[in-house]
Design a protein around this motif. Structure first.
Motif, mmCIF file in Angstrom:
data_model
loop_
_atom_site.group_PDB
_atom_site.id
_atom_site.type_symbol
_atom_site.label_atom_id
_atom_site.label_comp_id
_atom_site.label_asym_id
_atom_site.label_seq_id
_atom_site.Cartn_x
_atom_site.Cartn_y
_atom_site.Cartn_z
ATOM 1 N N UNK A 17 0.768 -1.305 0.064
ATOM 2 C CA UNK A 17 0.270 0.155 -0.226
ATOM 3 C C UNK A 17 0.920 1.321 -0.031
ATOM 4 N N UNK A 18 1.900 1.190 -0.824
ATOM 5 C CA UNK A 18 3.105 2.229 -0.863
ATOM 6 C C UNK A 18 3.011 2.645 -2.151
ATOM 7 N N UNK A 19 1.943 2.698 -3.111
ATOM 8 C CA UNK A 19 1.992 2.929 -4.679
ATOM 9 C C UNK A 19 1.516 4.303 -4.550
ATOM 10 N N UNK A 20 1.857 5.215 -5.606
ATOM 11 C CA UNK A 20 1.434 6.471 -6.084
ATOM 12 C C UNK A 20 0.478 5.990 -6.997
ATOM 13 N N UNK A 21 -0.785 6.441 -6.477
ATOM 14 C CA UNK A 21 -1.916 6.105 -7.603
ATOM 15 C C UNK A 21 -1.861 7.053 -8.875
ATOM 16 N N UNK A 22 -1.106 7.913 -8.831
ATOM 17 C CA UNK A 22 -1.043 8.743 -10.357
ATOM 18 C C UNK A 22 -0.108 8.273 -11.305
ATOM 19 N N UNK A 24 -0.339 4.718 -11.404
ATOM 20 C CA UNK A 24 -0.815 3.523 -11.643
ATOM 21 C C UNK A 24 -1.846 3.511 -12.603
ATOM 22 N N UNK A 25 -1.430 3.485 -14.013
ATOM 23 C CA UNK A 25 -2.392 3.352 -14.994
ATOM 24 C C UNK A 25 -2.748 2.082 -15.424
ATOM 25 N N UNK A 26 -3.400 1.555 -16.355
ATOM 26 C CA UNK A 26 -4.105 0.373 -16.763
ATOM 27 C C UNK A 26 -2.673 -0.490 -16.879
ATOM 28 N N UNK A 27 -1.681 -0.208 -17.549
ATOM 29 C CA UNK A 27 -0.596 -1.068 -17.926
ATOM 30 C C UNK A 27 -0.230 -1.609 -16.562
ATOM 31 N N UNK A 28 -0.160 -1.068 -15.571
ATOM 32 C CA UNK A 28 0.443 -1.142 -14.070
ATOM 33 C C UNK A 28 -0.626 -2.244 -13.332
ATOM 34 N N UNK A 29 -1.955 -1.846 -13.616
ATOM 35 C CA UNK A 29 -3.240 -2.731 -13.228
ATOM 36 C C UNK A 29 -2.799 -4.098 -13.737
ATOM 37 N N UNK A 30 -2.520 -4.328 -15.022
ATOM 38 C CA UNK A 30 -2.241 -5.491 -15.902
ATOM 39 C C UNK A 30 -1.165 -6.040 -14.973
ATOM 40 N N UNK A 31 -0.036 -5.634 -15.073
ATOM 41 C CA UNK A 31 1.097 -6.033 -14.495
ATOM 42 C C UNK A 31 1.016 -6.693 -13.238
ATOM 43 N N UNK A 32 0.409 -5.779 -12.268
ATOM 44 C CA UNK A 32 0.160 -6.258 -10.837
ATOM 45 C C UNK A 32 -0.903 -7.557 -10.745
ATOM 46 N N UNK A 33 -2.043 -7.332 -11.585
ATOM 47 C CA UNK A 33 -2.912 -8.687 -11.737
ATOM 48 C C UNK A 33 -1.863 -9.902 -12.260
ATOM 49 N N UNK A 59 -7.684 6.412 -1.077
ATOM 50 C CA UNK A 59 -6.517 7.153 -0.801
ATOM 51 C C UNK A 59 -6.578 8.110 -1.625
ATOM 52 N N UNK A 60 -6.847 8.024 -2.900
ATOM 53 C CA UNK A 60 -7.085 9.188 -3.952
ATOM 54 C C UNK A 60 -8.351 10.114 -3.711
#
Length: 130
Positions: A17-22, A24-33, A59-60
């Motif tokens: 829970x230490x990620x900068x939501x700005x 965290x775009x779609x590509x990052x969503x896919x990477x994490x999944x 948080x955002x």
């Protein structure tokens, strides 16, 4: 399952829970999944992913942006591709599944109204038959 050393830096930050939501775009969503599905079974990966996405939205200051249907539908698509197509790492996975990099891929199964409804935000909705 993926060796924990192979989990990306973005996924480690996501789980902490230490990620900068700005950033965290779609590509990052896919990477994490992708990473979570390699690290955990589907149930645990999906729960970890959904809780993390919901925490990011809160948080955002935009908890209404969390959408359980979109979250679980994308997790399911990614899991299915992981289970049916061999690959060597995230880059190869993405190159073999470019449709997953499009936010609109769910339009094959969901109308826009259904996918963005209040119910879709709070519970997983199955696609509605035509």
């Amino acid at each position: 399952m993926t060796d924990a050393k192979q989990v990306s830096e973005i996924t480690r930050a996501f789980e902490a829970h230490a990620i900068d939501n700005t950033m965290f775009r779609h590509a990052e969503h896919v990477q994490v999944a992708y990473d979570l599905l390699g690290k955990y079974d589907f149930i645990d990966a999906a729960a970890t992913y959904a809780k993390g996405i919901r925490a990011l939205a809160t948080k955002a200051g935009a908890p209404q942006k969390f959408n359980l249907t979109i979250t679980y539908a994308f997790m399911s698509l990614i899991a299915e591709q992981l289970a049916t197509k061999p690959h060597r790492g995230f880059k190869e996975f993405v190159s073999e599944n470019p449709d997953l990099m499009s936010k609109s891929v769910l339009a094959r199964w969901y109308t826009d109204d259904r996918l963005h409804s209040d119910n879709a935000r709070s519970m997983f909705l199955l696609p509605k038959a035509a």
